[in-house]
Design an enzyme around this catalytic site. Structure first.
Site, PDB file in Angstrom:
ATOM      1  N   ASP A  84      82.741-107.914 105.509  1.00 45.77           N
ATOM      2  CA  ASP A  84      81.518-107.364 106.876  1.00 45.77           C
ATOM      3  C   ASP A  84      81.274-106.288 106.186  1.00 45.77           C
ATOM      4  OD1 ASP A  84      80.358-107.240 108.880  1.00 45.77           O
ATOM      5  OD2 ASP A  84      82.251-106.998 110.066  1.00 45.77           O
ATOM      6  N   LYS A 114      78.693-109.802 105.309  1.00 46.39           N
ATOM      7  CA  LYS A 114      78.188-110.260 106.369  1.00 46.39           C
ATOM      8  C   LYS A 114      77.351-108.724 106.966  1.00 46.39           C
ATOM      9  CE  LYS A 114      80.201-109.918 110.776  1.00 46.39           C
ATOM     10  NZ  LYS A 114      79.926-108.832 111.101  1.00 46.39           N
ATOM     11  N   GLU A 183      77.318-112.718 118.561  1.00 43.12           N
ATOM     12  CA  GLU A 183      78.097-112.355 119.931  1.00 43.12           C
ATOM     13  C   GLU A 183      77.336-111.837 120.872  1.00 43.12           C
ATOM     14  OE1 GLU A 183      80.648-109.337 117.059  1.00 43.12           O
ATOM     15  OE2 GLU A 183      81.865-109.026 118.721  1.00 43.12           O
TER      16      GLU A 183
HETATM   17  O1  KIV Z   1      84.201-106.944 112.743  1.00 43.59           O
HETATM   18  C1  KIV Z   1      84.514-108.636 113.049  1.00 43.59           C
HETATM   19  O2  KIV Z   1      85.683-108.608 113.109  1.00 43.59           O
HETATM   20  C2  KIV Z   1      83.251-109.713 113.140  1.00 43.59           C
HETATM   21  C3  KIV Z   1      83.650-110.721 113.953  1.00 43.59           C
HETATM   22  C4  KIV Z   1      84.507-110.848 115.201  1.00 43.59           C
HETATM   23  C5  KIV Z   1      82.002-111.446 114.670  1.00 43.59           C
HETATM   24  O3  KIV Z   1      81.923-108.964 113.342  1.00 43.59           O
END
Ligand code: KIV
Length: 280
Positions: A84, A114, A183
């Site tokens: 992320d 992501k 989400e």
């Molecule tokens: O940060 C995270 O864990 C997320 C997911 C749960 C989609 O973005």
């Protein structure tokens, strides 16, 4: 062991095969998850909350995420690891996005990143994909916009908001993302988007019609004793087992049944004899 590929994830949608994905944040949990059939491990910036104890995902830094993600990659052989991009590591410019994603690929060893946002993030998504970096999109309740949303509030409840989400989903798909996290949106909206776009949708609090689902490791295992968000379910109560195990350990130390004979090593008879002759 065969590594899961981006094409494999895309095929799951065309084969209409629902799939479960999970977050992980360290070597040990990554090894456990990787030994299951989970095809994607996301090193979510939820690490800010569940690992580092912050109130939102906003404070976590690139360096903190790189450290956690590297550990996950070392514990993973089969699953696709996606990292992320943390708050403000990609929003301000294409250069920031390329630099941050490049660090995750080179320093941690992930297969993709992501990022949160729809139409406004298209230049970043395009640039990443054009430079060989697979992107997982994320729209709906995007936690990095916690303050903008005045909390973790369900999105996509009016016709206008649904139209905006559909436009975002199409734009992210056309920009080349390989999957899209949905989400915190009503189940009907999750279905609408899933039916309309060609890449797999991965839902969290987005109903049962998404192509896949994602959950936070700590949530489904019940590592938090008391707090259960609506979008999740405790499939175990691991915090209770941990507490029981720690209590058993304390008790056995206190009554001297641990460490036991099998946990101890001993001196050889000759050293022991030598030692006792010197002690007397
Ligand atoms: O940060 C995270 O864990 C997320 C997911 C749960 C989609 O973005």
């Amino acid at each position: 062991m065969k590594k899961i590929t981006i094409n494999y994830i895309k095929r799951l949608k065309s084969e209409e095969q629902p799939f479960a994905t999970l977050t992980a944040y360290d070597y040990t949990s990554a090894k456990i998850v990787d030994a299951t059939d989970v095809p994607i491990i996301l090193v979510g910036d939820s690490a800010a909350m569940v690992v580092l104890g912050y109130e939102t995902t906003i404070p976590v830094t690139m360096d903190e995420m790189i450290m956690l993600t590297s550990a996950v990659c070392r514990g993973t052989q089969r699953a696709l690891v996606i990292a992320d991009l943390p708050f403000m590591s990609y929003q301000a410019s294409i250069t920031d996005a390329l630099h941050s994603a490049g660090r995750f690929m080179k320093e941690a060893g992930v297969s993709g990143v992501k990022l949160e946002g729809g139409i406004r993030m298209i230049p970043q998504i395009r640039a990443l994909v054009d430079n060989g970096i697979p992107v997982m999109g994320h729209i709906g309740l995007t936690p990095q916009s916690f303050h903008q949303f005045s909390g973790y509030t369900v999105q996509g409840k009016s016709v206008k908001a649904i139209e905006n989400l559909l436009a975002d989903a199409h734009a992210v798909t056309e920009a080349g993302a390989f999957s899209l996290v949905l989400e915190g949106i009503p189940a009907e909206v999750g279905k609408l988007i899933t039916d309309q776009i060609s890449i797999p949708t991965i839902g969290i609090g987005a109903g049962p019609y998404c192509d896949g689902q994602i959950q936070v490791f700590h949530d489904i295992l019940g590592l938090y004793g008391d707090f259960i968000p609506k979008h999740t379910k405790q499939f175990g109560k691991i915090s209770e087992h941990i507490t029981e195990a720690i209590q058993a350990y304390i008790q056995q130390v206190e009554n001297r049944s641990f460490p036991a004979e099998e946990n101890s090593t001993h001196l050889s008879a000759s050293v022991l004899k030598n030692l006792s002759s010197k002690q007397t």
